[in-house]
Design a protein around this motif. Structure first.
Motif, short mmCIF file in Angstrom:
data_model
loop_
_atom_site.label_atom_id
_atom_site.label_comp_id
_atom_site.label_asym_id
_atom_site.label_seq_id
_atom_site.Cartn_x
_atom_site.Cartn_y
_atom_site.Cartn_z
N LEU A 273 0.86 6.62 -6.85
CA LEU A 273 -0.26 7.65 -7.16
C LEU A 273 0.27 9.03 -6.79
N GLU A 274 1.40 9.23 -5.65
CA GLU A 274 1.53 10.66 -5.79
C GLU A 274 2.55 11.59 -6.70
N LEU B 231 -4.80 13.63 -1.43
CA LEU B 231 -5.36 13.69 0.18
C LEU B 231 -5.00 13.66 1.43
N TRP C 3 -5.60 7.22 8.62
CA TRP C 3 -6.47 8.29 7.60
C TRP C 3 -7.30 8.43 9.06
N SER D 224 0.86 -1.48 0.24
CA SER D 224 0.05 -0.33 0.42
C SER D 224 1.20 1.14 0.22
N GLU D 225 1.95 1.50 1.10
CA GLU D 225 2.88 1.91 0.58
C GLU D 225 3.34 2.56 -0.38
N TYR E 15 -6.06 3.19 -3.90
CA TYR E 15 -4.76 3.94 -4.06
C TYR E 15 -4.89 3.47 -5.78
N CYS F 36 -5.01 0.11 -0.66
CA CYS F 36 -4.33 -1.21 -2.45
C CYS F 36 -5.33 -0.63 -3.31
N GLN G 11 1.09 3.98 -3.27
CA GLN G 11 0.70 5.26 -2.40
C GLN G 11 1.56 6.24 -3.30
N GLN G 12 2.74 6.22 -2.82
CA GLN G 12 3.75 6.77 -3.90
C GLN G 12 3.82 6.58 -5.30
N LEU H 161 -10.32 8.49 4.22
CA LEU H 161 -10.26 9.38 3.19
C LEU H 161 -11.03 10.10 2.86
#
Length: 421
Positions: A63-64, A140, A106, A56-57, A332, A329, A60-61, A123
């Motif tokens: 996505l960012e 987010l 979140w 998930s991390e 995201y 996940c 997220q990276q 979120l």
């Protein structure tokens, strides 16, 4: 990855993106089949084990990184009201309830709401997009964060740009700063905000009495130069628009429901004001005439339709799993898919006034397997995108259906100097 193996960050993310792009309700079996075409032979059970906090991390990276890209169409849509401004930004947020185990990541509001979850975790997704060029920005945040603290609101835009925001973003200090930078805004007037005459010695205006006088004269739209706020004294045009009985009833019902959530009862004065739209703007009449303002402000509703599209067509808030990390996940990845789909629509669909974003998304979903096959080869990918752009340009494939009674938003944005209640 801790050891050398066939699974990599690249084929893992591609498998999820194209698997859920083609079918937002895809099962692990479906995702596993998509993974096989991305040179990732993995069983459904093996894939399920990869949905961890670390995964998930990582997603997220990714996505960012995508969110940080500013992509807009080089052929802005030619809507009569919008093209007077270099950009017309519409801003709002939506919220997704998460399992309580994700509270540390979140934080939610704590209320139950309609969801079976308790909203201890949620979120919030802030969205800002330009009606002209389609540039889209996301942020987010935790669900408990106030709308008015969105980092997107701090962006300095091109002078002459216009902001259209909901009442949740009403902030006279920010509006004053934007006006000083040469930016324009169009907003509803927050209930309880004081307005004064725009004279050397400002006097308070009784809005209730003013609106009663307009109604008695059967005036449906009027404008007055005012100063807004006790301390801000912000120079603005106050545009008063009499709503139809149906629209007024909806606005009144919304006010009653909102007050009830807070254990309150709206005042008679507040309910009486629900018969009207009270708009304020610093855009000059040469750019936005009195009768045009309601049609342009009405385009703010398009952002609500985008949120609806995310949740219905892309199933953003729906997961088949009870695994909290797979749920996160999936959210995201689907947000990443939403961005990619938007970028693709900017290549040919955005410039079409009668476009249907829903049909555009459906067209992309239907070609997800083709995109997945082309993603590793630049020329093939360009050819695939050109084919999609050609489909977007076809006469009916991605156009809105015509309405006999209520005009579509694009029709309203083409209507100049006309207001329909």
């Amino acid at each position: 990855m801790q050891r050398q193996r066939k699974l990599s960050g690249s084929n893992f993310i591609r498998s999820l993106v194209f698997g859920w792009m083609g079918n937002p309700a895809s099962t692990l079996d479906g995702l596993s089949r998509t993974a096989a075409f991305q040179q990732l032979p993995i069983s459904p059970q093996g894939l399920d084990k990869r949905f961890t906090q670390t995964a998930s991390e990582f997603i997220q990276q990714v996505l960012e990184q995508a969110i940080a890209q500013a992509v807009s169409s080089d052929r802005p849509v030619q809507w009569a009201l919008c093209q007077r401004f270099p950009a017309v930004y519409v801003e709002d947020s939506t919220q997704i309830a998460l399992p309580d185990e994700l509270t540390s990541l979140w934080k939610g509001t704590g209320g139950g709401g309609e969801s079976k979850l308790t909203n201890q975790a949620a979120l919030k997704i802030d969205l800002q997009y330009d009606l002209n060029g389609g540039e889209t920005r996301l942020a987010l945040r935790s669900g408990r964060d106030a709308d008015n603290r969105s980092p997107l609101l701090n962006a300095v835009q091109t002078p002459g740009s216009l902001h259209i925001r909901d009442l949740g973003y009403f902030d006279l200090k920010r509006m004053e700063a934007e006006a000083q930078r040469g930016e324009y805004w169009l907003s509803r007037l927050l209930s309880g905000t004081n307005v004064y005459t725009s004279t050397e010695q400002p006097e308070a205006i009784d809005l209730g009495q003013t609106l009663q006088e307009l109604a008695a004269k059967n005036i449906t739209i009027a404008e007055r130069s005012v100063l807004v706020g006790v301390t801000a004294q912000l120079q603005a045009r106050l545009i008063m628009v009499r709503l139809s009985a149906e629209s007024a009833a909806r606005q009144r019902a919304a006010a009653i429901a909102k007050a009830a959530k807070r254990g309150r009862t709206p005042s008679e004065r507040h309910l009486a004001l629900c018969d009207w739209w009270l708009l304020i703007t610093n855009a000059p009449p040469t750019l936005l005439e009195t009768a045009e303002a309601p049609n342009l402000y009405g385009s703010r509703w398009q952002i609500e339709l985008i949120f609806k599209l995310w949740k219905s067509q892309s199933r953003l808030a729906v997961s088949r799993s009870a695994n909290v990390w797979r749920i996160l996940c999936e959210i995201y990845v689907k947000l990443l898919i939403i961005l990619i789909q938007h970028w693709i629509m900017l290549t040919g669909l955005w410039e079409i006034p009668q476009r249907s974003l829903t049909k555009g998304v459906q067209a992309i979903q239907e070609q997800a397997s083709h995109l997945a096959a082309c993603i590793a080869e630049r020329r093939s990918l360009i050819k695939c995108l050109k084919q999609l752009a050609k489909l977007f340009a076809s006469s009916t494939a991605c156009r809105q259906n015509k309405r006999r009674k209520k005009p579509n938003n694009w029709m309203r944005l083409q209507q100049v100097r006309e207001w329909r209640a």
